[in-house]
Motif scaffolding. Structure first.
Motif, PDB file in Angstrom:
ATOM      1  N   ASN A   8       3.605   2.006   3.412  1.00  0.00           N
ATOM      2  CA  ASN A   8       3.019   0.688   3.688  1.00  0.00           C
ATOM      3  C   ASN A   8       1.491   0.703   3.576  1.00  0.00           C
ATOM      4  N   LYS A  42      12.712   4.470  -3.129  1.00  0.00           N
ATOM      5  CA  LYS A  42      12.199   3.228  -2.563  1.00  0.00           C
ATOM      6  C   LYS A  42      11.003   2.655  -3.312  1.00  0.00           C
ATOM      7  N   LYS A 100       3.754   5.651  -2.078  1.00  0.00           N
ATOM      8  CA  LYS A 100       5.139   5.352  -1.698  1.00  0.00           C
ATOM      9  C   LYS A 100       5.214   4.092  -0.856  1.00  0.00           C
ATOM     10  N   ASN A 101       6.141   3.232  -1.207  1.00  0.00           N
ATOM     11  CA  ASN A 101       6.300   1.965  -0.491  1.00  0.00           C
ATOM     12  C   ASN A 101       6.494   2.158   1.005  1.00  0.00           C
ATOM     13  N   GLU A 102       7.222   3.201   1.370  1.00  0.00           N
ATOM     14  CA  GLU A 102       7.549   3.389   2.785  1.00  0.00           C
ATOM     15  C   GLU A 102       6.319   3.715   3.640  1.00  0.00           C
TER      16      GLU A 102
END
Length: 363
Positions: free
Chosen positions: A193, A160, A189-191
């Motif tokens: 946020n 991701k 990590k994008n997840e």
């Protein structure tokens, strides 16, 4: 009942003697108390056997199979899964082809493409965050396209991707007694946020900088300290240094003709350059021959490796393995542990959604 400490397992590539890992240990003193979180060694890779020996001697948690001496191009990175999973990754990918001092071959050079092995690690392990470090010269390498491509590739790593923050740090502005400017990429990590913001400098302006003299002399280095051997200076070098004032080098000092260097072409400013005791040191490097050893502000000699290690913020009980030249290389190539500590503390605060003073990224 006290909650169990969360272990953040750190993997490293191009680990050198352990500047980043030592910084993680230093960061633990604060983050373990604030958040019950601890950075721990998982595995580390480097192709310099002396640096590997130094790492193993000084870094906590090292196991027989967790520090690997090899060229990353010869290693099956998937094999690292058998050693340990990771949720943090750090790699100071080789800077030789991006340095302003060198030929700036960038991606055309032997070392330029090695960051791709860091991307492979991100694809395989998908850690919560990563740190990538390189010289300031990478900003202009390949007409500025090299850094853009690296950031783009790293941002797409894993399933991701990562939210990237890129910043040029001037380490003297963070209390490091050395003018050392480095581009550092932090990815989360994008997840999750979350967006990392560079911590605000703590030492603004010359009056607040930590001087090289203060770093080297307070406290006085023990005569029994490791890696503190003096370099035997040639009489001609001693005579030349007598004419060079603090802050001057071989080119701007008033040196008699009989002692001047016969150099044609580029004249590197660090040649026979004395430190200015009222300022941070100039950049400590791991390469170079005669005249590049960093010279004391008043004594007619080069600094010892232990004095250079002080300027790189390594504690005196951090012992470097190898011959004098090998130790010089390790010290000059390392990330200052105090700089690493500051970064890790800010990253963990970001992950914990805790506040801290920050600045907007400048790249």
């Amino acid at each position: 009942m006290k909650n169990k400490t969360k272990k953040i397992k750190l993997g490293e590539m191009f680990c050198g003697p352990g500047g980043i890992a030592k910084g993680a240990e230093l960061a633990n003193k604060k983050i373990s108390k604030l958040f019950n979180v601890e950075l721990t060694h998982a595995w580390a890779i480097d192709n310099d056997i002396d640096a590997i020996k130094t790492y193993m001697k000084n870094i906590k948690g090292v196991k027989n199979n967790s520090v690997i001496c090899t060229d990353v191009r010869a290693l099956d990175l998937n094999q690292l899964k058998n050693i340990s999973s990771i949720n943090a990754f750090a790699f100071g990918f080789p800077c030789n082809d991006f340095s302003l001092v060198g030929e700036q071959k960038g991606f055309r050079g032997k070392f330029g493409p090695l960051y791709k092995y860091g991307k492979e690690i991100l694809d395989i392990f998908e850690p919560e965050f990563f740190i990538a470090e390189n010289v300031g010269g990478i900003r202009s390498s390949n007409n500025g396209d090299a850094l853009k491509e690296i950031i783009s590739e790293l941002s797409r790593s894993g399933k991701k991707g990562y939210r990237i923050t890129t910043h040029l740090y001037k380490f003297e502005e963070y209390g490091i007694p050395q003018s050392r400017h480095r581009v550092i990429i932090v990815g989360i990590k994008n997840e999750l946020n979350l967006t990392f913001k560079p911590p605000k400098p703590t030492h603004i302006g010359l009056k607040e900088f930590v001087t090289c003299k203060s770093a080297i002399t307070k406290p006085i280095i023990s005569k029994r300290a490791a890696n503190n051997e003096l370099t035997k200076q040639h009489p001609r070098v001693i005579e030349r240094l007598k004419h060079i004032k603090p802050g001057q080098n071989a080119w701007n000092a008033d040196i008699p003709n009989s002692l001047k260097l016969n150099v044609k072409g580029a004249k590197i400013s660090q040649i026979y350059k004395r430190l200015d005791p009222k300022k941070p040191a100039y950049t400590i490097t791991g390469s170079g021959g005669g005249g590049t050893h960093v010279y004391h502000w008043s004594e007619n000699r080069a600094l010892t490796n232990r004095e250079k290690a002080r300027l790189q913020t390594f504690p005196d009980n951090f012992i470097f393995e190898g011959q004098k030249g090998a130790v010089k290389k390790q010290i000059g190539m390392a990330v200052p542990p105090e700089a690493s500590r500051i970064l890790f503390e800010a990253i963990i605060k970001t992950l914990q959604k805790d506040s801290y003073e920050f600045v907007e990224p400048n790249i």
